[in-house]
Enzyme design. Structure first.
Site, PDB file in Angstrom:
ATOM      1  N   PRO A  65       0.816  -1.214   0.000  1.00 29.27           N
ATOM      2  CA  PRO A  65       0.000   0.000   0.000  1.00 29.27           C
ATOM      3  C   PRO A  65       0.853   1.268   0.000  1.00 29.27           C
ATOM      4  CG  PRO A  65      -0.128  -1.121   2.134  1.00 29.27           C
ATOM      5  CD  PRO A  65       0.685  -1.992   1.235  1.00 29.27           C
ATOM      6  N   ASP A  66       0.369   2.339  -0.615  1.00 25.72           N
ATOM      7  CA  ASP A  66       1.074   3.622  -0.529  1.00 25.72           C
ATOM      8  C   ASP A  66       0.635   4.327   0.751  1.00 25.72           C
ATOM      9  OD1 ASP A  66      -1.405   4.660  -1.117  1.00 25.72           O
ATOM     10  OD2 ASP A  66      -0.865   5.506  -3.050  1.00 25.72           O
ATOM     11  N   PHE A  67       1.039   5.577   0.940  1.00 26.87           N
ATOM     12  CA  PHE A  67       0.638   6.325   2.134  1.00 26.87           C
ATOM     13  C   PHE A  67      -0.736   6.962   1.942  1.00 26.87           C
ATOM     14  CE2 PHE A  67       4.925   7.698   4.222  1.00 26.87           C
ATOM     15  CZ  PHE A  67       5.084   6.407   4.679  1.00 26.87           C
ATOM     16  N   ARG A  68      -0.838   7.703   0.828  1.00 27.41           N
ATOM     17  CA  ARG A  68      -1.894   8.709   0.787  1.00 27.41           C
ATOM     18  C   ARG A  68      -3.104   8.389  -0.081  1.00 27.41           C
ATOM     19  NH1 ARG A  68       2.992  11.113   1.355  1.00 27.41           N
ATOM     20  NH2 ARG A  68       3.215  12.387   3.217  1.00 27.41           N
ATOM     21  N   HIS A 125      15.026   8.197   0.789  1.00 28.14           N
ATOM     22  CA  HIS A 125      14.529   7.998   2.156  1.00 28.14           C
ATOM     23  C   HIS A 125      15.118   6.728   2.786  1.00 28.14           C
ATOM     24  CE1 HIS A 125      10.866  10.726   1.071  1.00 28.14           C
ATOM     25  NE2 HIS A 125      11.987  11.380   1.196  1.00 28.14           N
ATOM     26  N   ASN A 151      11.033   5.164  -2.230  1.00 25.78           N
ATOM     27  CA  ASN A 151      10.547   3.888  -1.710  1.00 25.78           C
ATOM     28  C   ASN A 151      11.609   3.178  -0.886  1.00 25.78           C
ATOM     29  OD1 ASN A 151       8.211   4.462  -2.960  1.00 25.78           O
ATOM     30  ND2 ASN A 151       8.476   3.049  -4.670  1.00 25.78           N
ATOM     31  N   ASP A 195      11.178  -0.214  -0.359  1.00 26.36           N
ATOM     32  CA  ASP A 195      10.892  -1.631  -0.571  1.00 26.36           C
ATOM     33  C   ASP A 195      11.968  -2.356  -1.369  1.00 26.36           C
ATOM     34  OD1 ASP A 195      10.402  -0.813  -3.234  1.00 26.36           O
ATOM     35  OD2 ASP A 195       8.256  -0.596  -2.854  1.00 26.36           O
TER      36      ASP A 195
HETATM   37  P1  CNA Z   1       2.140   8.749  -1.418  1.00 24.27           P
HETATM   38  O1  CNA Z   1       2.126  10.078  -0.752  1.00 24.27           O
HETATM   39  O2  CNA Z   1       1.347   7.664  -0.798  1.00 24.27           O
HETATM   40  O3  CNA Z   1       1.664   8.988  -2.914  1.00 24.27           O
HETATM   41  C1  CNA Z   1       1.470   7.946  -3.831  1.00 24.27           C
HETATM   42  C2  CNA Z   1       1.047   8.557  -5.153  1.00 24.27           C
HETATM   43  O4  CNA Z   1       0.987   7.518  -6.110  1.00 24.27           O
HETATM   44  C3  CNA Z   1      -0.319   9.222  -5.115  1.00 24.27           C
HETATM   45  O5  CNA Z   1      -0.272  10.417  -5.853  1.00 24.27           O
HETATM   46  C4  CNA Z   1      -1.227   8.190  -5.792  1.00 24.27           C
HETATM   47  O6  CNA Z   1      -2.298   8.777  -6.487  1.00 24.27           O
HETATM   48  C5  CNA Z   1      -0.272   7.556  -6.762  1.00 24.27           C
HETATM   49  N1  CNA Z   1      -0.580   6.178  -7.111  1.00 24.27           N
HETATM   50  C6  CNA Z   1      -0.967   5.159  -6.296  1.00 24.27           C
HETATM   51  N2  CNA Z   1      -1.118   4.021  -6.991  1.00 24.27           N
HETATM   52  C7  CNA Z   1      -0.800   4.315  -8.283  1.00 24.27           C
HETATM   53  C8  CNA Z   1      -0.755   3.558  -9.483  1.00 24.27           C
HETATM   54  N3  CNA Z   1      -1.038   2.253  -9.515  1.00 24.27           N
HETATM   55  N4  CNA Z   1      -0.404   4.208 -10.621  1.00 24.27           N
HETATM   56  C9  CNA Z   1      -0.101   5.517 -10.624  1.00 24.27           C
HETATM   57  N5  CNA Z   1      -0.137   6.277  -9.519  1.00 24.27           N
HETATM   58  C10 CNA Z   1      -0.466   5.687  -8.357  1.00 24.27           C
HETATM   59  O7  CNA Z   1       3.631   8.203  -1.576  1.00 24.27           O
HETATM   60  P2  CNA Z   1       4.965   9.013  -1.868  1.00 24.27           P
HETATM   61  O8  CNA Z   1       5.969   8.016  -2.252  1.00 24.27           O
HETATM   62  O9  CNA Z   1       4.753  10.173  -2.727  1.00 24.27           O
HETATM   63  O10 CNA Z   1       5.286   9.559  -0.389  1.00 24.27           O
HETATM   64  C11 CNA Z   1       6.513   9.553   0.091  1.00 24.27           C
HETATM   65  C12 CNA Z   1       6.728   8.481   1.191  1.00 24.27           C
HETATM   66  C13 CNA Z   1       5.909   7.220   1.037  1.00 24.27           C
HETATM   67  C14 CNA Z   1       8.119   7.998   1.115  1.00 24.27           C
HETATM   68  O11 CNA Z   1       8.820   8.464   2.207  1.00 24.27           O
HETATM   69  C15 CNA Z   1       8.094   6.459   1.126  1.00 24.27           C
HETATM   70  O12 CNA Z   1       9.085   5.924   1.942  1.00 24.27           O
HETATM   71  C16 CNA Z   1       6.761   6.128   1.637  1.00 24.27           C
HETATM   72  N6  CNA Z   1       6.217   4.785   1.299  1.00 24.27           N
HETATM   73  C17 CNA Z   1       6.956   3.877   0.605  1.00 24.27           C
HETATM   74  C18 CNA Z   1       6.417   2.634   0.293  1.00 24.27           C
HETATM   75  C19 CNA Z   1       7.259   1.675  -0.500  1.00 24.27           C
HETATM   76  O13 CNA Z   1       8.466   1.614  -0.329  1.00 24.27           O
HETATM   77  N7  CNA Z   1       6.641   0.917  -1.393  1.00 24.27           N
HETATM   78  C20 CNA Z   1       5.114   2.309   0.680  1.00 24.27           C
HETATM   79  C21 CNA Z   1       4.387   3.269   1.417  1.00 24.27           C
HETATM   80  C22 CNA Z   1       4.946   4.505   1.711  1.00 24.27           C
END
Ligand code: CNA
Length: 280
Positions: A45-48, A138, A119, A121
């Site tokens: 899952p993402d954050f936002r 990060h 990321n 991951d």
């Molecule tokens: P965020 O703030 O959660 O934003 C994610 C963005 O991606 C949003 O604009 C969504 O609309 C968009 N999005 C989600 N799914 C898709 C998709 N399938 N296709 C296209 N767009 C999509 O995350 P950010 O990375 O911008 O925020 C920064 C933080 C989140 C960092 O410090 C990370 O460490 C942290 N994070 C990382 C992970 C990971 O490593 N996978 C997971 C969760 C959070």
């Protein structure tokens, strides 16, 4: 700025205009900037994102506020929520997405100047993007240390703790501080590699921003460092970070896996991309 203004660099501010720019050999130094959105289709899952993002699902961790899970002062008081999350996010459980393979493909074609990722991951690495091309802005789960005396802690032992859902402490008996993976928390400095490479976007001839809300500074400033006249492409569910405001910006809004597939097809790399991904 007129957002509909014609590009000075591309024949059109579209997928086809962008593909032609790449096909004609104008994109030889591509910077890629990524966030959690490129890993959601891997199952992380993402954050936002509303409903599916981690911040929307942290109630069970009983946090005072969502960001506390990555806040260093909160972690000192209560490391359990972070380790609960680490149990879910720990690398090794997830397969890189076709978007990760697209970044690898840019490297294989000799066109990747640098990948800046937020990321943690490690999926870019797992997709085969080489270490020297990646700036983990990060940090990552690749190393861990004591938050007090900074003594490194063995990877295999951290892994055992994460699997067992227990909290690791520093082995130095005089210290016994909490151990934390070297991922950057709110309130912590970014790795020096980020600052050492902060000017790299000024050397790029194409910028591709993928799957990030661009809400976290200083990362969010990176696309702005690209020179004017350099095309910047946003492949994301939503419009973010003022991208689209320059006359050479291209917005490809929607799912990033679908977006990179369309782009690869338009450039003539469709089979290369699918072959790479199949082997990952
Ligand atoms: P965020 O703030 O959660 O934003 C994610 C963005 O991606 C949003 O604009 C969504 O609309 C968009 N999005 C989600 N799914 C898709 C998709 N399938 N296709 C296209 N767009 C999509 O995350 P950010 O990375 O911008 O925020 C920064 C933080 C989140 C960092 O410090 C990370 O460490 C942290 N994070 C990382 C992970 C990971 O490593 N996978 C997971 C969760 C959070």
């Amino acid at each position: 700025v007129d957002e509909g203004a014609p590009s000075k660099t591309l024949v059109s501010r579209t997928l086809d205009g962008l593909a032609k720019y790449i096909r004609d050999g104008h994109a030889k130094r591509i910077v890629v900037m990524t966030g959690a959105g490129i890993s959601t289709s891997a199952g992380i899952p993402d954050f936002r994102s509303p409903n599916t993002g981690l911040y929307a699902n942290l109630a069970r961790l009983k946090l005072p506020y969502a960001e506390a899970v990555f806040d260093i002062s909160y972690f000192r008081e209560n490391p359990t929520p972070f380790y609960t999350l680490a149990h879910e996010l720990y690398p090794g459980k997830y397969r890189p997405t076709v978007t990760h393979s697209f970044i690898r493909l840019l490297h294989e074609k000799g066109l990747l100047l640098k990948l800046f990722t937020q990321n943690i991951d490690c999926l870019e690495r797992e997709a085969g993007v080489p270490d020297e091309s990646i700036i983990e802005a990060h940090g990552s789960f690749a190393r861990q240390s004591c938050i007090d005396c900074k003594t490194p802690y063995p990877q295999d032992e951290l892994k055992k703790h994460i699997e067992a859902k227990t909290i690791p402490h520093c082995h130095k008996s005089s210290c016994n501080g909490l151990v934390k993976p070297e991922i950057v928390f709110f309130g912590e400095q970014l790795p020096s590699a980020f600052f050492d490479n902060i000017d790299v976007p000024t050397e790029a001839d194409l910028c591709i921003v993928l799957g990030t809300s661009l809400q976290v500074q200083p990362f969010a400033s990176l696309p702005g460092a690209c020179k004017s006249g350099v095309p910047r492409v946003l492949i994301n569910m939503e419009r973010v970070g003022g991208l689209g405001s320059r006359s050479d910006d291209v917005l490809l809004l929607g799912d990033c896996d679908a977006g990179v597939r369309k782009l690869a097809k338009a450039v003539g790399w469709e089979d290369d991309l699918e072959d790479l991904w199949a082997k990952t």
